[in-house]
Design a protein around this motif. Structure first.
Motif, PDB file in Angstrom:
ATOM      1  N   LYS A   1       0.716  -0.883   0.085  1.00 18.06           N
ATOM      2  CA  LYS A   1       0.373   0.402  -0.349  1.00 18.06           C
ATOM      3  C   LYS A   1       1.224   1.675  -0.089  1.00 18.06           C
ATOM      4  CE  LYS A   1      -3.896  -1.734   2.839  1.00 18.06           C
ATOM      5  NZ  LYS A   1      -4.910  -1.915   3.431  1.00 18.06           N
ATOM      6  N   PRO A   2       0.329   1.858  -0.641  1.00 17.10           N
ATOM      7  CA  PRO A   2       1.460   3.422  -0.642  1.00 17.10           C
ATOM      8  C   PRO A   2       1.336   4.395   0.381  1.00 17.10           C
ATOM      9  CG  PRO A   2      -0.319   2.861  -2.638  1.00 17.10           C
ATOM     10  CD  PRO A   2      -0.276   1.988  -1.767  1.00 17.10           C
ATOM     11  N   ASN A   3       2.514   4.563   0.928  1.00 19.58           N
ATOM     12  CA  ASN A   3       2.659   5.428   2.203  1.00 19.58           C
ATOM     13  C   ASN A   3       3.799   6.892   1.472  1.00 19.58           C
ATOM     14  OD1 ASN A   3       2.977   6.308   4.417  1.00 19.58           O
ATOM     15  ND2 ASN A   3       1.520   5.153   5.639  1.00 19.58           N
ATOM     16  N   SER A   4       2.983   7.938   1.531  1.00 21.24           N
ATOM     17  CA  SER A   4       4.034   9.136   1.710  1.00 21.24           C
ATOM     18  C   SER A   4       5.106   9.015   2.557  1.00 21.24           C
ATOM     19  CB  SER A   4       3.199   9.996   1.292  1.00 21.24           C
ATOM     20  OG  SER A   4       2.710  10.636   1.743  1.00 21.24           O
ATOM     21  N   LYS A   5       4.814   8.545   3.743  1.00 18.84           N
ATOM     22  CA  LYS A   5       5.736   9.030   4.550  1.00 18.84           C
ATOM     23  C   LYS A   5       6.664   7.727   5.002  1.00 18.84           C
ATOM     24  CE  LYS A   5       2.931  13.000   6.447  1.00 18.84           C
ATOM     25  NZ  LYS A   5       2.382  14.111   8.110  1.00 18.84           N
ATOM     26  N   ASN A   6       6.322   6.578   4.845  1.00 16.65           N
ATOM     27  CA  ASN A   6       6.779   5.712   5.260  1.00 16.65           C
ATOM     28  C   ASN A   6       7.093   5.058   4.106  1.00 16.65           C
ATOM     29  OD1 ASN A   6       7.647   3.527   6.378  1.00 16.65           O
ATOM     30  ND2 ASN A   6       6.374   2.563   8.376  1.00 16.65           N
ATOM     31  N   LEU A   7       8.087   4.087   3.322  1.00 17.04           N
ATOM     32  CA  LEU A   7       8.393   3.380   2.371  1.00 17.04           C
ATOM     33  C   LEU A   7       8.672   1.935   2.782  1.00 17.04           C
ATOM     34  CD1 LEU A   7       8.058   2.822  -0.760  1.00 17.04           C
ATOM     35  CD2 LEU A   7      10.305   4.109  -0.375  1.00 17.04           C
ATOM     36  N   ASP A   8       8.182   1.407   3.049  1.00 23.35           N
ATOM     37  CA  ASP A   8       8.711   0.038   3.503  1.00 23.35           C
ATOM     38  C   ASP A   8       7.801  -1.064   2.540  1.00 23.35           C
ATOM     39  OD1 ASP A   8       8.389  -2.494   5.231  1.00 23.35           O
ATOM     40  OD2 ASP A   8       6.846  -2.310   6.440  1.00 23.35           O
ATOM     41  N   LEU A   9       9.388  -1.752   1.964  1.00 24.71           N
ATOM     42  CA  LEU A   9       9.384  -2.347   1.034  1.00 24.71           C
ATOM     43  C   LEU A   9      10.246  -4.059   1.526  1.00 24.71           C
ATOM     44  CD1 LEU A   9      10.065  -0.345  -2.333  1.00 24.71           C
ATOM     45  CD2 LEU A   9       8.261  -1.031  -1.293  1.00 24.71           C
ATOM     46  N   ASN A  10      10.417  -3.749   2.894  1.00 21.73           N
ATOM     47  CA  ASN A  10      11.336  -5.154   3.649  1.00 21.73           C
ATOM     48  C   ASN A  10      10.835  -6.570   2.974  1.00 21.73           C
ATOM     49  OD1 ASN A  10      12.463  -3.761   5.548  1.00 21.73           O
ATOM     50  ND2 ASN A  10      10.745  -3.850   6.542  1.00 21.73           N
ATOM     51  N   ASN A  11      11.643  -7.273   1.815  1.00 23.36           N
ATOM     52  CA  ASN A  11      11.676  -8.676   1.591  1.00 23.36           C
ATOM     53  C   ASN A  11      10.949  -8.001   0.585  1.00 23.36           C
ATOM     54  OD1 ASN A  11      11.473 -11.481   1.815  1.00 23.36           O
ATOM     55  ND2 ASN A  11       9.783 -11.935   3.069  1.00 23.36           N
ATOM     56  N   CYS A  12      11.120  -7.999  -0.047  1.00 25.37           N
ATOM     57  CA  CYS A  12       9.869  -7.427  -1.417  1.00 25.37           C
ATOM     58  C   CYS A  12      10.687  -8.084  -2.841  1.00 25.37           C
ATOM     59  CB  CYS A  12       9.493  -6.134  -1.750  1.00 25.37           C
ATOM     60  SG  CYS A  12       8.551  -5.554  -0.674  1.00 25.37           S
ATOM     61  N   ALA A  13      11.870  -8.971  -2.639  1.00 22.97           N
ATOM     62  CA  ALA A  13      12.331  -9.419  -3.286  1.00 22.97           C
ATOM     63  C   ALA A  13      12.746  -8.561  -5.047  1.00 22.97           C
ATOM     64  CB  ALA A  13      11.282 -10.555  -4.531  1.00 22.97           C
ATOM     65  N   LEU A  14      13.040  -7.275  -4.510  1.00 24.52           N
ATOM     66  CA  LEU A  14      13.572  -5.896  -5.119  1.00 24.52           C
ATOM     67  C   LEU A  14      14.177  -6.468  -6.066  1.00 24.52           C
ATOM     68  CD1 LEU A  14      13.273  -2.896  -3.297  1.00 24.52           C
ATOM     69  CD2 LEU A  14      11.435  -3.790  -4.668  1.00 24.52           C
ATOM     70  N   SER A  15      14.508  -5.659  -7.438  1.00 25.36           N
ATOM     71  CA  SER A  15      15.429  -6.528  -8.573  1.00 25.36           C
ATOM     72  C   SER A  15      16.167  -5.167  -8.489  1.00 25.36           C
ATOM     73  CB  SER A  15      15.147  -6.685 -10.089  1.00 25.36           C
ATOM     74  OG  SER A  15      14.349  -5.757 -10.224  1.00 25.36           O
TER      75      SER A  15
ATOM     76  N   LEU B   1      18.247  -0.895   5.753  1.00 24.95           N
ATOM     77  CA  LEU B   1      18.762  -1.977   5.136  1.00 24.95           C
ATOM     78  C   LEU B   1      19.946  -2.701   6.134  1.00 24.95           C
ATOM     79  CD1 LEU B   1      20.909   1.491   3.371  1.00 24.95           C
ATOM     80  CD2 LEU B   1      19.286  -0.256   2.640  1.00 24.95           C
ATOM     81  N   ASN B   2      19.324  -3.508   6.103  1.00 26.97           N
ATOM     82  CA  ASN B   2      19.165  -5.368   7.096  1.00 26.97           C
ATOM     83  C   ASN B   2      18.778  -6.028   5.683  1.00 26.97           C
ATOM     84  OD1 ASN B   2      18.591  -3.671   9.007  1.00 26.97           O
ATOM     85  ND2 ASN B   2      17.087  -4.852  10.020  1.00 26.97           N
ATOM     86  N   ASN B   3      20.714  -7.087   5.997  1.00 23.06           N
ATOM     87  CA  ASN B   3      20.398  -8.495   4.997  1.00 23.06           C
ATOM     88  C   ASN B   3      20.094  -7.533   3.687  1.00 23.06           C
ATOM     89  OD1 ASN B   3      21.553 -10.997   4.249  1.00 23.06           O
ATOM     90  ND2 ASN B   3      18.725 -12.016   4.257  1.00 23.06           N
ATOM     91  N   CYS B   4      20.910  -6.677   3.052  1.00 17.38           N
ATOM     92  CA  CYS B   4      20.789  -6.237   1.386  1.00 17.38           C
ATOM     93  C   CYS B   4      21.844  -6.636   0.844  1.00 17.38           C
ATOM     94  CB  CYS B   4      20.221  -4.794   1.774  1.00 17.38           C
ATOM     95  SG  CYS B   4      18.705  -4.024   2.347  1.00 17.38           S
ATOM     96  N   ARG B   5      22.984  -7.590   1.252  1.00 17.13           N
ATOM     97  CA  ARG B   5      24.412  -7.696   0.763  1.00 17.13           C
ATOM     98  C   ARG B   5      24.927  -6.833  -0.158  1.00 17.13           C
ATOM     99  NH1 ARG B   5      22.376 -12.552  -2.803  1.00 17.13           N
ATOM    100  NH2 ARG B   5      20.689 -14.284  -1.337  1.00 17.13           N
ATOM    101  N   LEU B   6      25.036  -4.969   0.542  1.00 15.30           N
ATOM    102  CA  LEU B   6      25.868  -4.194   0.924  1.00 15.30           C
ATOM    103  C   LEU B   6      27.279  -4.026   0.447  1.00 15.30           C
ATOM    104  CD1 LEU B   6      24.045  -1.905   3.479  1.00 15.30           C
ATOM    105  CD2 LEU B   6      23.484  -2.358   1.304  1.00 15.30           C
ATOM    106  N   THR B   7      27.847  -3.327  -0.284  1.00 20.29           N
ATOM    107  CA  THR B   7      29.126  -3.944  -0.954  1.00 20.29           C
ATOM    108  C   THR B   7      29.671  -2.333  -0.297  1.00 20.29           C
ATOM    109  OG1 THR B   7      28.992  -2.111  -2.805  1.00 20.29           O
ATOM    110  CG2 THR B   7      28.667  -5.019  -3.053  1.00 20.29           C
ATOM    111  N   ALA B   8      31.374  -2.328  -1.194  1.00 17.34           N
ATOM    112  CA  ALA B   8      32.045  -1.469   0.007  1.00 17.34           C
ATOM    113  C   ALA B   8      31.939  -0.372  -0.758  1.00 17.34           C
ATOM    114  CB  ALA B   8      33.267  -2.320  -0.288  1.00 17.34           C
TER     115      ALA B   8
END
Length: 521
Positions: free
Chosen positions: A58-72, A122-129
């Motif tokens: 659901k769209p929320n202009s103040k809180n962007l919750d995209l946890n565990n959404c298989a984002l590409s 940004l938990n568990n996002c495989r962040l790089t250097a």
């Protein structure tokens, strides 16, 4: 050509009129096409709504919750292009999306459009250097950021300075979590260097970074720069005795501390005798977690003097410290001086009858107790009656864990009678697992009285691993009781053998009563 001049002029006029008409038509058509395409082009808000709908959010202009959404990676790029249309955005959560790693710069270069941003997860996002570098650069843009959670990104280890060297004085960070990021001793030194520029820090979580302990003394020296710190989590950080000493010195500057977790640091055992001078001064401390710290009997002697002075303490966890139960010092008995205690967790502490009796007497003075965990203390079996008085007075108790306590039928009968008399009325979670010593007759008595636990939501009666028993003698009593327990949603029954007809009755019960109780058999 025999045609007259007039006919030439008339023909030329016709051609010119046709050309002008065509040109005007083309201009009109192009303009109309432009207007139509402009009308059909979605606005920024529409694009954002479509993006969220595509991800099932659901769209929320103040809180962007995209946890565990298989984002590409393409999703991250598209999201970045939408930030100019989200000027009110305060929170961004992209945790548990592995493809965010390596693409973060596409997002951070647009963060100047969301200058109200307060929270970034940004938990568990495989962040790089490169991602860590981009985050550092973003700190110069998002001046209102208060919470940053980078937990479970193992590649951050050894590269934290790429972030910290960009953090400038006046940073408004209140929460910094870097749990299980493979941090090195050098990362610890980098972190210590920025504590003087984030004076508003309230929560610091470095848990499950086993190498950070090597730099704990350096970090501890700079903790004086964050006097408003309320929560310090150092669970499984490889702390040693000298780390504990440095930490204790820092505590004199942390009068606002509410939670201290130094659990699962086995090498600090034996170091409490030289490291509790300032612990007792934490008058606002509400949570103290010392489980699995290999405390010695000498440590218990020191702690029995210090812990009772923590007048605001609400949660105490001493689990998996066997010396707590065998020490002759009255640590458990002195819990009576902490009337605000809501949670006492003493699982696997090697309690003997003497220490258990001391605890039972102290519990009489804990009217606000909500959670009591005595699991893996064999002496409880047959002696639960010692807690009778305390359980009668503990009107707030909601969680009672008695797993692997060698309970007998008499203990279960006692629990049932307590509830029938109006006690334990708020009990929601009851763990009786791994008590193979309870006879079938004991389970029958318990199930016959089970319906009195009106608010019970979780019950575990599982047997120990590698064991197996038939529950035929009390199954019908259990099923009858379940119909009178509308709040019950979880029932653990591992290793109890059910016949085919019993399984069908369970399935029928769930269907007929519109319940979803999981029978883990």
């Amino acid at each position: 050509d025999n045609s007259s001049p007039n006919s030439h002029r008339q023909g030329l006029h016709t051609v010119l009129v046709a050309a002008v008409t065509r040109a005007l038509f083309l201009c009109y058509s192009d303009g109309l096409s432009h207007l139509i395409s402009g009308a059909e082009s979605p606005s920024g808000e529409q694009r954002f709504n479509q993006f969220m709908q595509k991800l099932g959010k659901k769209p929320n202009s103040k809180n962007l919750d995209l946890n565990n959404c298989a984002l590409s990676a393409a999703d991250v790029t598209e999201l970045a292009s939408l930030l100019p249309f989200l000027p009110e955005l305060e929170e961004i959560s992209l945790s548990w999306n592995g493809c965010v790693g390596g693409t973060l710069k596409a997002l951070t270069v647009h963060l100047h459009h969301v200058n109200l941003l307060r929270v970034l997860r940004l938990n568990n996002c495989r962040l790089t250097a490169e991602d860590v570098t981009s985050l550092g650069e973003a700190f110069e843009i998002v001046s209102q950021l208060e919470e940053l959670d980078l937990s479970w990104n193992s590649n951050i280890g050894g590269k934290l300075s790429l972030l910290t060297k960009k953090i400038q004085k006046g940073c408004k960070l209140k929460l910094l979590k870097i749990t299980d990021c493979n941090l090195t001793a050098k990362d610890g030194e980098s972190l210590a260097e920025i504590l003087n520029v984030i004076p508003n820090l309230e929560v610091l979580d470095l848990s499950i970074n086993k190498h950070i302990g090597c730099s704990m003394k350096v970090i501890a020296q700079d903790l004086k720069n964050v006097p408003g710190l309320k929560e310090l989590n150092l669970h499984m950080c490889g702390l040693k005795q000298d780390s504990l000493q440095g930490l204790d010195t820092a505590l004199q500057h942390l009068a606002e501390l509410r939670k201290l977790d130094i659990s699962c640091n086995k090498e600090i055992g034996g170091g409490f005798k030289d490291s509790t001078a300032h612990l007792a001064s934490l008058k606002n401390l509400e949570v103290l977690d010392l489980h699995q710290c290999c405390v010695t009997e000498e440590d218990v002697t020191v702690l029995s003097q210090v812990i009772p002075l923590l007048s605001s303490l609400q949660e105490l966890n001493l689990s998996s410290n066997k010396s707590v139960g065998v020490s002759s010092d009255p640590l458990l008995g002195r819990l009576r001086f902490l009337p605000k205690l809501k949670s006492v967790v003493i699982s696997n502490c090697g309690l003997g009858e003497e220490s258990f009796s001391s605890l039972a007497e102290a519990a009489l003075h804990l009217p606000e107790l909500e959670i009591l965990d005595l699991s893996w203390n064999k002496c409880v079996g047959g002696n639960l009656k010692l807690l009778l008085g305390a359980l009668k007075l503990a009107t707030e108790i909601q969680v009672l864990r008695l797993s692997s306590c060698n309970l007998v039928a008499e203990d279960l009968a006692l629990l049932t009678l307590l509830t029938e008399d109006g006690h334990l009325a708020r009990l929601r979670k009851l763990d009786l697992s791994y008590n193979n010593s309870i006879s079938d007759e004991g389970w029958v008595i318990f199930c016959q009285g089970l319906a009195v636990f009106k608010e019970l939501s979780e019950l575990d009666v599982s047997l120990r691993p590698l064991s197996c028993r038939d529950c035929g003698t009390w199954f019908s009593e259990l099923l009858a009781a379940l119909t009178k327990l509308p709040a019950l949603t979880e029932l653990g029954m591992q290793r109890w053998v059910l016949s085919e007809s019993q399984r069908k009755r369970l399935e029928s019960f769930n269907q007929d009563n519109k319940r979803n109780i999981r029978f883990d058999c």
